[in-house]
Write an enzyme that holds these catalytic residues in place. Structure first.
Site, PDB file in Angstrom:
ATOM      1  N   SER A  41     -31.188  51.802  24.037  1.00  0.00           N
ATOM      2  CA  SER A  41     -31.019  52.522  25.305  1.00  0.00           C
ATOM      3  C   SER A  41     -32.315  53.295  25.558  1.00  0.00           C
ATOM      4  O   SER A  41     -32.396  54.500  25.435  1.00  0.00           O
ATOM      5  CB  SER A  41     -29.811  53.462  25.242  1.00  0.00           C
ATOM      6  N   GLN A 157     -22.298  57.125  24.340  1.00  0.00           N
ATOM      7  CA  GLN A 157     -22.965  56.400  23.250  1.00  0.00           C
ATOM      8  C   GLN A 157     -22.747  56.980  21.851  1.00  0.00           C
ATOM      9  O   GLN A 157     -22.544  56.247  20.902  1.00  0.00           O
ATOM     10  CB  GLN A 157     -24.468  56.351  23.567  1.00  0.00           C
ATOM     11  N   GLU A 200     -25.540  52.400  14.766  1.00  0.00           N
ATOM     12  CA  GLU A 200     -26.017  53.548  13.982  1.00  0.00           C
ATOM     13  C   GLU A 200     -25.054  53.917  12.853  1.00  0.00           C
ATOM     14  O   GLU A 200     -25.088  55.027  12.326  1.00  0.00           O
ATOM     15  CB  GLU A 200     -26.277  54.744  14.914  1.00  0.00           C
ATOM     16  N   ASP A 291     -33.563  63.116  26.597  1.00  0.00           N
ATOM     17  CA  ASP A 291     -34.060  62.040  25.722  1.00  0.00           C
ATOM     18  C   ASP A 291     -34.730  60.979  26.607  1.00  0.00           C
ATOM     19  O   ASP A 291     -35.952  60.972  26.744  1.00  0.00           O
ATOM     20  CB  ASP A 291     -32.897  61.458  24.899  1.00  0.00           C
ATOM     21  N   LYS A 316     -38.893  61.565  19.526  1.00  0.00           N
ATOM     22  CA  LYS A 316     -38.928  60.253  18.877  1.00  0.00           C
ATOM     23  C   LYS A 316     -40.367  59.755  18.946  1.00  0.00           C
ATOM     24  O   LYS A 316     -40.835  59.376  20.036  1.00  0.00           O
ATOM     25  CB  LYS A 316     -38.045  59.263  19.646  1.00  0.00           C
ATOM     26  N   HIS A 344     -33.968  59.422  14.951  1.00  0.00           N
ATOM     27  CA  HIS A 344     -34.153  58.000  14.603  1.00  0.00           C
ATOM     28  C   HIS A 344     -33.953  57.140  15.861  1.00  0.00           C
ATOM     29  O   HIS A 344     -33.696  57.672  16.940  1.00  0.00           O
ATOM     30  CB  HIS A 344     -33.123  57.614  13.539  1.00  0.00           C
ATOM     31  N   ARG A 345     -34.030  55.819  15.716  1.00  0.00           N
ATOM     32  CA  ARG A 345     -33.667  54.891  16.787  1.00  0.00           C
ATOM     33  C   ARG A 345     -32.495  54.039  16.312  1.00  0.00           C
ATOM     34  O   ARG A 345     -32.199  53.979  15.120  1.00  0.00           O
ATOM     35  CB  ARG A 345     -34.843  53.958  17.140  1.00  0.00           C
ATOM     36  N   SER A 346     -31.867  53.352  17.266  1.00  0.00           N
ATOM     37  CA  SER A 346     -30.713  52.539  16.867  1.00  0.00           C
ATOM     38  C   SER A 346     -31.129  51.335  16.017  1.00  0.00           C
ATOM     39  O   SER A 346     -30.391  50.904  15.139  1.00  0.00           O
ATOM     40  CB  SER A 346     -29.925  52.103  18.092  1.00  0.00           C
TER      41      SER A 346
HETATM   42  P1  PGA Z   1     -31.771  54.093  21.121  1.00  0.00           P
HETATM   43  O1  PGA Z   1     -30.648  55.182  21.210  1.00  0.00           O
HETATM   44  O2  PGA Z   1     -32.492  54.237  19.842  1.00  0.00           O
HETATM   45  O3  PGA Z   1     -30.990  52.796  21.226  1.00  0.00           O
HETATM   46  O4  PGA Z   1     -32.659  54.292  22.318  1.00  0.00           O
HETATM   47  C1  PGA Z   1     -30.773  56.434  20.653  1.00  0.00           C
HETATM   48  C2  PGA Z   1     -30.569  57.542  21.650  1.00  0.00           C
HETATM   49  O5  PGA Z   1     -30.321  57.295  22.851  1.00  0.00           O
HETATM   50  O6  PGA Z   1     -30.659  58.707  21.272  1.00  0.00           O
HETATM   51 ZN    ZN Z   2     -30.258  59.594  23.382  1.00  0.00          ZN
END
Ligand code: PGA
Ligand code: ZN
Length: 389
Positions: A41, A157, A200, A291, A316, A344-346
Site C-alpha cells: 500500500s 489494514q 505482516e 504515512d 520508512k 517495516h514494510r509488508s
Molecule cells: P506497506 O504497508 O508496507 O504495504 O506499504 C505498510 C503501511 O501502510 O504502513
Molecule cells: Zn501505513
C-alpha cells in the site's frame, strides 16, 4: 572510508518476490550486507524501485563511480548517489538500488568507527539544538491484517496493539501472550482457517464487521487481566478504502468510544491534508499519523506542518531512498514534537537495520508486524540483543 569491492544478488522477500541484497567491502576487506523491503500500500510520492535485474545493472554502474573514492560521511556518500541519479523520485538508479548502497555504507562506516549501528544513527540525528539519547520505542504490533495485506473482508489494514511499556522484554512478552491467545480464540469462534495470516503475520479471517477485531482483542485482554497494559492503534491505509470521508470519520469516532485508541494512521486518502487537520482538531487525544500522506519526504512533512495535518509521522527509509534524507525527515519531525514511528514494510527481508534506527533516534514507536515469522522476528530479536548489551 573507501569502498573497494561489492557484490549484489537477488534474494526472496517475505512475499516470494525478488528483491536485492548488496554487499560492500572497504579497503580492509571488511564486508557488510543489506537488503531492501517493499510495500504494497505504497504512497504515490515514494521513490521508484527498479526491477531487481535492472537494479543489479545499476549497482554495477554505481560501483564504478564510487570505487576508491574517499567518502568522509554518510551525507557525502548519499548526496553523491543522489547527484548520480539526478531524478526527483530516484527512478534512474532505482530507490531500491540507492537504499541498498546507503544502508551498506552506514553499516560499514559504523564498523569503521568501531561503534554500534544505533550509535551511528544517534550521531547522525543529533544537532546543536537537538540532543537525543538512544531509547527503546513503544512496539506497535499488528495482530490482525486487513485491506491490501489480507484476503479477508476487513477494509482497514492494520489492527495494532501497543504494550504500554518500553521495557522491551516486557513489551515483547505482552505482545506474544496476546498474539497466541488471540490465535486460540479466533480458532475457537471462527474455526481452524481463522488463524491463517496476512502479509505482516497478523491473523486474517473474515469478521462480522470492522469493529469485531478490537472487540475480540478487548475481551481476551479482560479475561487475562491485561486490559490496562495496552493501548490500541489503527493503520486505516485509507487510500485503498472505498468509503466517503464522512463514513470514515463516523467509524473512527465510534471506535474511539469503544476502545483506548491513541493512534490513527492514514485515516484519509493520501492527498487529503485538510481532512487530516479536521480530524486532528477533533480528536485531541489521538496521534494522527501520516504515512502515504508524507512518505518520509521532508517536503511533504513541511506541507503537513503548514497545514496542521498531523502530530505523528511514519518513518520508512525505503520511501525516500537514503539514510541521510531519512535522518533529515526525523530531525524535522522531532523539532515539531511529532511522534515518530519507524516502520517495516509488508514485504520484508531479514535485514534488521530499522531496529537500530528506531532505537538510535529514540523513535516513539516501532511498527514491526506480528511477533511471528522470521522477517518480523529478526527486528524483535535485534531489540532484545540491544537491550541485553
Ligand atoms: P506497506 O504497508 O508496507 O504495504 O506499504 C505498510 C503501511 O501502510 O504502513
Ligand atoms: Zn501505513
Amino acid at each position: 572510508m573507501k569502498i573497494l569491492d561489492y557484490n549484489i544478488k537477488k534474494i526472496l522477500d517475505s512475499r516470494s518476490n525478488w528483491t536485492i541484497e548488496l554487499e560492500l567491502y572497504n579497503e580492509k576487506n571488511i564486508g557488510v550486507k543489506s537488503s531492501v523491503p517493499s510495500g504494497k500500500s505504497t504512497g504515490k510520492n515514494e521513490v521508484f524501485n527498479l526491477d531487481p535485474d535492472q537494479a543489479i545493472l545499476k549497482a554495477k554502474y554505481i560501483f564504478s563511480k564510487i570505487k576508491n573514492k574517499d567518502f568522509k560521511s554518510q551525507q557525502e556518500f548519499d548526496h553523491f548517489l543522489i547527484s548520480l541519479d539526478k531524478t526527483v523520485n530516484k527512478s534512474y538508479l532505482g530507490g531500491n538500488t540507492i537504499l541498498a548502497f546507503s544502508y551498506c555504507f552506514a553499516k560499514l562506516n559504523a564498523y569503521f568507527k568501531h561503534i554500534e549501528l544505533y550509535d551511528y544513527f544517534n550521531n547522525l540525528v543529533n544537532l546543536k539544538n537537538l540532543k537525543i539519547k538512544p531509547k527503546m520505542p513503544y512496539l506497535f504490533v499488528n495482530v490482525i491484517n486487513g485491506g491490501l495485506h489480507a484476503g479477508n473482508n476487513l477494509k482497514f489494514q492494520e489492527y495494532l496493539i501497543i504494550p504500554k511499556t518500553n521495557d522491551i522484554l516486557k513489551a515483547i512478552n505482552l505482545a506474544r501472550i496476546l498474539y497466541l491467545e488471540l490465535g486460540k480464540e479466533l480458532k475457537k469462534i471462527k474455526g481452524n482457517n481463522a488463524i491463517n495470516i496476512g502479509d505482516e503475520g497478523g491473523y486474517a479471517p473474515n469478521f462480522k464487521n470492522d469493529f469485531e477485531p478490537f472487540e475480540i482483542i478487548s475481551k481476551i485482554l479482560k479475561k487475562l487481566n491485561l486490559d490496562k497494559e495496552f493501548y490500541f492503534g489503527l493503520d486505516a491505509a485509507a487510500n485503498s478504502i472505498n468509503l466517503s470521508n464522512d463514513k470514515l470519520e463516523k467509524f473512527y469516532l465510534k471506535l474511539i468510544k469503544k476502545i483506548n485508541l491513541i493512534y490513527l494512521e492514514d485515516p484519509f486518502a493520501e492527498e487529503d491534508f485538510e481532512q487530516f487537520k479536521k480530524l486532528k482538531l477533533k480528536l485531541k487525544n489521538v496521534y494522527i499519523c501520516g504515512d502515504d500522506l508524507t512518505t518520509t519526504n521532508i517536503n511533504s512533512f513541511k506541507k503537513a506542518d503548514s497545514e496542521n495535518s498531523i502530530n505523528s509521522v511514519i518513518i520508512k527509509p525505503n520511501q525516500i531512498g537514503t539514510i541521510s534524507e531519512t535522518i533529515e525527515a526525523i530531525q524535522f519531525a522531532k523539532q515539531k514534537n511529532w511522534w515518530i514511528i519507524v516502520s517495516h514494510r509488508s514485504g520484508e527481508t531479514n535485514d534488521d537495520l530499522i531496529a537500530d534506527l528506531a532505537y538510535g533516534v529514540a523513535a516513539n514507536g516501532f511498527k514491526l508486524g506480528a511477533p511471528a515469522r522470521g522477517e518480523r522476528v529478526a527486528k524483535y530479536n535485534r531489540l532484545l540483543e540491544i537491550a541485553n548489551q
